[in-house]
Motif scaffolding. Structure first.
Motif, short mmCIF file in Angstrom:
data_model
loop_
_atom_site.label_atom_id
_atom_site.label_comp_id
_atom_site.label_asym_id
_atom_site.label_seq_id
_atom_site.Cartn_x
_atom_site.Cartn_y
_atom_site.Cartn_z
N ARG B 242 0.82 -1.21 0.00
CA ARG B 242 0.00 0.00 0.00
C ARG B 242 0.86 1.26 0.00
N ARG B 243 0.47 2.21 -0.84
CA ARG B 243 1.17 3.49 -0.91
C ARG B 243 0.25 4.65 -0.57
N ASP B 244 -0.97 4.32 -0.13
CA ASP B 244 -1.94 5.37 0.16
C ASP B 244 -1.85 5.83 1.60
N ASN B 245 -1.18 5.06 2.45
CA ASN B 245 -1.15 5.37 3.87
C ASN B 245 0.18 4.90 4.43
N LEU B 246 0.98 5.87 4.87
CA LEU B 246 2.31 5.60 5.41
C LEU B 246 2.29 4.50 6.47
N PHE B 247 1.21 4.48 7.26
CA PHE B 247 1.16 3.56 8.38
C PHE B 247 0.71 2.16 7.97
N LYS B 248 0.33 2.01 6.71
CA LYS B 248 -0.11 0.69 6.25
C LYS B 248 0.75 0.19 5.09
N ALA B 249 1.94 0.74 4.98
CA ALA B 249 2.75 0.49 3.79
C ALA B 249 3.75 -0.66 3.95
N ARG B 250 3.99 -1.11 5.17
CA ARG B 250 4.95 -2.20 5.34
C ARG B 250 4.36 -3.49 4.77
N ILE B 251 5.24 -4.43 4.44
CA ILE B 251 4.77 -5.68 3.82
C ILE B 251 3.88 -6.48 4.77
N LYS B 252 4.04 -6.26 6.07
CA LYS B 252 3.19 -7.00 7.02
C LYS B 252 1.72 -6.70 6.79
N ILE B 253 1.39 -5.47 6.36
CA ILE B 253 -0.01 -5.12 6.12
C ILE B 253 -0.52 -5.84 4.87
N LEU B 254 0.32 -5.91 3.83
CA LEU B 254 -0.05 -6.67 2.63
C LEU B 254 -0.32 -8.13 3.01
N VAL B 255 0.57 -8.71 3.81
CA VAL B 255 0.42 -10.11 4.21
C VAL B 255 -0.85 -10.26 5.06
N HIS B 256 -1.10 -9.30 5.92
CA HIS B 256 -2.27 -9.37 6.79
C HIS B 256 -3.56 -9.21 5.98
N GLU B 257 -3.58 -8.27 5.05
CA GLU B 257 -4.81 -7.98 4.32
C GLU B 257 -5.09 -9.02 3.22
N ALA B 258 -4.04 -9.44 2.52
CA ALA B 258 -4.24 -10.42 1.44
C ALA B 258 -4.24 -11.84 1.98
N GLY B 259 -3.60 -12.04 3.12
CA GLY B 259 -3.46 -13.38 3.69
C GLY B 259 -2.15 -14.01 3.26
N ALA B 260 -1.56 -14.76 4.18
CA ALA B 260 -0.25 -15.36 3.90
C ALA B 260 -0.33 -16.32 2.72
N GLU B 261 -1.45 -17.03 2.58
CA GLU B 261 -1.56 -18.00 1.48
C GLU B 261 -1.53 -17.32 0.13
N LYS B 262 -2.29 -16.23 0.04
CA LYS B 262 -2.34 -15.48 -1.23
C LYS B 262 -0.97 -14.90 -1.57
N VAL B 263 -0.33 -14.34 -0.57
CA VAL B 263 1.00 -13.76 -0.80
C VAL B 263 1.98 -14.84 -1.23
N THR B 264 1.91 -15.99 -0.57
CA THR B 264 2.78 -17.11 -0.94
C THR B 264 2.56 -17.48 -2.41
N GLU B 265 1.29 -17.57 -2.78
CA GLU B 265 0.93 -17.92 -4.15
C GLU B 265 1.52 -16.92 -5.16
N MET B 266 1.38 -15.64 -4.85
CA MET B 266 1.89 -14.60 -5.76
C MET B 266 3.42 -14.66 -5.86
N VAL B 267 4.06 -14.87 -4.70
CA VAL B 267 5.53 -14.93 -4.69
C VAL B 267 5.99 -16.14 -5.50
N GLU B 268 5.35 -17.28 -5.27
CA GLU B 268 5.77 -18.49 -5.98
C GLU B 268 5.56 -18.34 -7.48
N GLU B 269 4.46 -17.68 -7.86
CA GLU B 269 4.18 -17.47 -9.28
C GLU B 269 5.25 -16.56 -9.91
N GLU B 270 5.58 -15.47 -9.22
CA GLU B 270 6.63 -14.58 -9.72
C GLU B 270 7.97 -15.33 -9.80
#
Lengths: 167, 551
Positions: B242-270
């Motif tokens: 996220r780039r819309d909010n400084l306080f939600k920009a760390r990767i932990k927020i992406l992992v929290h909001e998308a879910g670890a499984e989804k993030v894993t899937e995207m990383v493995e695909e890349e």
């Protein structure tokens, strides 16, 4: 806006056409992703070069199958801090094999030139006419790279062993 | 340790010239402060409450004696005679002048150091176990991979404008001394089915205002894939963080909001697209780097050292220090020595130029000329013969670095707080000093046992309060400083985020509150339990009752 290509300022033949505006009859025209998606056939029917301008939340994956239709893909930096387009440029070059112009537009600053060049950008809309002099300095001030990217620079880990193999 | 070759040296030299030009453009008014800010931040230069602050990178906390002397020289010549060692195993100077900073960077470059990416929204210093390479419980030396990551992440063209800063930690041991589950990426060396070594990959841990213990997204990554897998994670984060909010920009927020499984899937695909490509380091390059971390020429010594044991029997103060500040070394007859930067009433992590010089001398005499900085803001001499310990201890005592309090109540992590930092809501250092004074009696500290107190002056949590056994968070209310207490946090292999115990305490009352928590533990503990064991057994209620009963 001055356009920098290969380190020199050049005349920009491209016209960026806003979504509400009539397309010019001829000449290279750059359109938004939205216009491309809505008026694809009309745009392809035009007998002139077409470019597309992507916002920083629009991945080139969205146009991956159509890339050969575009002579230019412009990637926007709404602020210099928004670094998404660095990834987009590398994807264009390395994933999709795009050979046309990849243009940096928006807040394009001197101290980003080297990073942009390394990621595959080859044209830069810049703020002022001094950019050419700044360019030469900016892209040569760091000569060592530690990682492969979309440019032809060789990472030092390869240089080190090329040298020792020759010895 | 790793030594620069001509390429590494060229890069830091060019970087100094580049920054000198940028500072000159700023001083000449060609750059506004707004335009200069991202440039100085790429070189570790912050503008704080009273002055600029320069943070110098100490890659994975490892220093040579010559580098330590140069840090001392910089403290004397360009600052006020001291420096502050940080939780990222770096050092920062609080009073440099802008026009001096290019010279400081040149001084650093002359000893193979720099301040690249010690701030800004890019990769920060990769950290590791302060006992790397010498720990008895280690699978493999993680510093080889820290150095590989350091090089790959330096001036990375794609990832220099991330949504937010990015921190990687690596450990080679199952006992986690590097807080890897509290990093954007944590790597733990593991053994695969065939006995080969690789990494468990953890993504999305972190502290700040929304603390998370990071989930594992890959149980085992063979070592040859390290950089391609990291690049895949970074590419996903750079596009989707996220780039819309400084306080939600760390990767932990992406992992929290998308879910670890989804993030894993995207990383493995890349990763599928880029693995087995240009990011696989040639084996000879890995070996070249590994050779820099070859063990020093240890002597063959007996594991039992009667002379050392005899000194301990004869000298109670030495015995206390030896029992507290030493750690087991993998080589018989050697010990790992911790130098406490937490003297009673002192500022956690601060060292004077004279102390730095003295430590450099001691490292040369007793520890193969190397020093480590720990994320708990202490120093380590990692390779000391047990027979040298008594004389080393006396010399450390002379320079005030022999406080026998490692891991005890006064071994406090504290951020600079409102004494220096423009973000802080409250002071941290004076609270640490007052707690140190309250528990000044070392006998009492030893009776209390292992207890980690961590203090942050604001919710950004630079003082790691979320993972303190007792965490203290400074708040501001109507111009007054208040302190919220959390209990039960932990940064080790059993990582946990502490729980808020109740309403905050005034500055006047917070030390009493800490003492009440400690006394409650002492009453409740059974059979040699540590504070954290007792807390996990009884929960927060008994502590809460005692703290708020009177109110």
């Amino acid at each position: 806006m001055p356009l920098l290509k290969d380190g020199v300022l050049v005349d920009d033949p491209w016209v960026t056409v806003d979504d509400g505006t009539q397309l010019p009859m001829d000449g290279p025209a750059m359109v938004s992703l939205e216009r491309w998606q809505a008026h694809r056939d009309e745009l392809l029917g035009r007998n002139a070069p077409l470019g597309i301008r992507l916002k920083s939340d629009q991945s080139p994956a969205l146009i991956a199958d159509d890339l050969d239709r575009f002579a230019v893909v412009a990637l926007e930096f709404p602020v210099f801090r928004d670094g998404r387009a660095y990834s987009y440029a590398r994807l264009l070059r390395e994933r999709y094999g795009y050979r046309g112009e990849v243009r940096a537009v928006g807040e394009v600053l001197r101290d980003q030139f080297l990073f942009m060049l390394r990621c595959g950008f080859d044209a830069f809309e810049v703020r002022d006419e001094n950019a050419a002099g700044q360019w030469r300095e900016a892209v040569s001030e760091i000569s060592v790279v530690y990682q492969p990217a979309a440019d032809s620079r060789t990472p030092v880990w390869a240089l080190r062993h090329r040298r020792s193999a020759a010895e | 340790m790793y030594r620069y070759d001509e390429y590494d040296q060229t890069l830091v030299d060019e970087r100094v010239r580049q920054f000198r030009g940028q500072v000159a453009r700023r001083l000449a008014g060609e750059l506004t402060e707004d335009e200069f800010k991202p440039l100085r931040l790429m070189n570790g230069l912050y503008l704080q409450l009273h002055a600029y602050m320069l943070r110098v990178a100490i890659p994975y906390g490892l220093l040579s004696a010559a580098q330590m002397r140069r840090l001392a020289h910089i403290a004397r010549r360009y600052d006020r005679g001291y420096g502050h060692f940080t939780t990222r195993q770096n050092i920062q100077y609080n009073w440099p002048k802008l026009e001096d900073t290019p010279d400081i960077l040149a001084e650093l470059a002359s000893v193979e150091m720099h301040a690249i990416q010690t701030s800004g929204n890019s990769f920060r210093n990769t950290t590791t176990d302060q006992y790397a390479g010498v720990a008895a419980d280690e699978i493999e030396d993680p510093r080889v991979y820290c150095e590989i990551i350091r090089q790959w992440s330096t001036l990375h063209p794609e990832f220099s404008f991330l949504p937010r800063k990015f921190k990687i930690a690596v450990t080679g041991a199952p006992n986690d001394r590097a807080a890897v589950r509290l990093h954007d990426i944590g790597l733990i060396m593991r053994r695969g089915d065939a006995g080969e070594t690789g990494f468990e990959v953890i993504v999305g841990g972190g502290q700040g205002r929304t603390p998370f213990v990071g989930p594992t997204i890959r149980e085992f990554l063979p070592k040859k894939h390290l950089l391609s897998y990291l690049e895949a994670i970074m590419r996903v984060y750079n596009q989707l963080g996220r780039r819309d909010n400084l306080f939600k920009a760390r990767i932990k927020i992406l992992v929290h909001e998308a879910g670890a499984e989804k993030v894993t899937e995207m990383v493995e695909e890349e990763w599928r697209h880029i693995k087995d490509g240009a990011l696989d380091l040639p084996a000879e390059e890995v070996e070249r780097i590994r050779a820099h971390f070859a063990p020093p020429p240890y002597e063959t010594l007996a594991a039992a050292q009667p002379a050392f044991e005899e000194k301990k029997r004869a000298d109670g103060a030495f015995a206390t220090w030896a029992d507290t500040n030493l750690a087991a070394h993998k080589v018989p007859g050697y010990a790992i020595v911790n130098l406490s930067l937490k003297p009673v009433g002192g500022i956690p992590g601060d060292a004077t130029a004279d102390q730095m010089d003295a430590v450099a001398d001691l490292a040369e005499h007793y520890s193969f000329g190397e020093i480590r900085v720990t994320h708990e803001q202490n120093l380590v001499l990692a390779d000391v013969r047990r027979t040298d310990l008594h004389v080393l201890w006396r010399k450390l005592r002379d320079i005030g670095l022999a406080t026998p309090n490692l891991g005890l109540v006064s071994d406090i992590i504290a951020c600079p707080g409102l004494d220096y930092c423009g973000l802080a809501n409250a002071r941290s250092i004076p609270v640490a000093q007052r707690i140190g004074n309250r528990f000044a009696d070392l006998k009492r500290q030893h009776d209390i046992g292992e207890l980690k107190i961590k203090i942050s002056g604001c919710i950004n949590a630079c003082g790691h309060h979320h993972v303190g056994h007792i965490g203290i968070l400074g708040l501001e209310r109507k111009g007054e400083e208040y302190y919220q207490i959390t209990l039960g946090g932990s940064a080790d292999q059993d990582a946990a985020i502490g729980k808020i115990i109740g309403p905050a305490f005034s500055s006047e009352d917070v030390v009493d509150a800490v003492e009440t928590v400690v006394n409650t533990y002492v009453e409740l503990r059974q059979n040699g339990e540590r504070f954290i064991d007792t807390y996990r057994r009884v929960g927060k209620e008994p502590f809460k009752e005692r703290l708020y009963a009177a109110a």
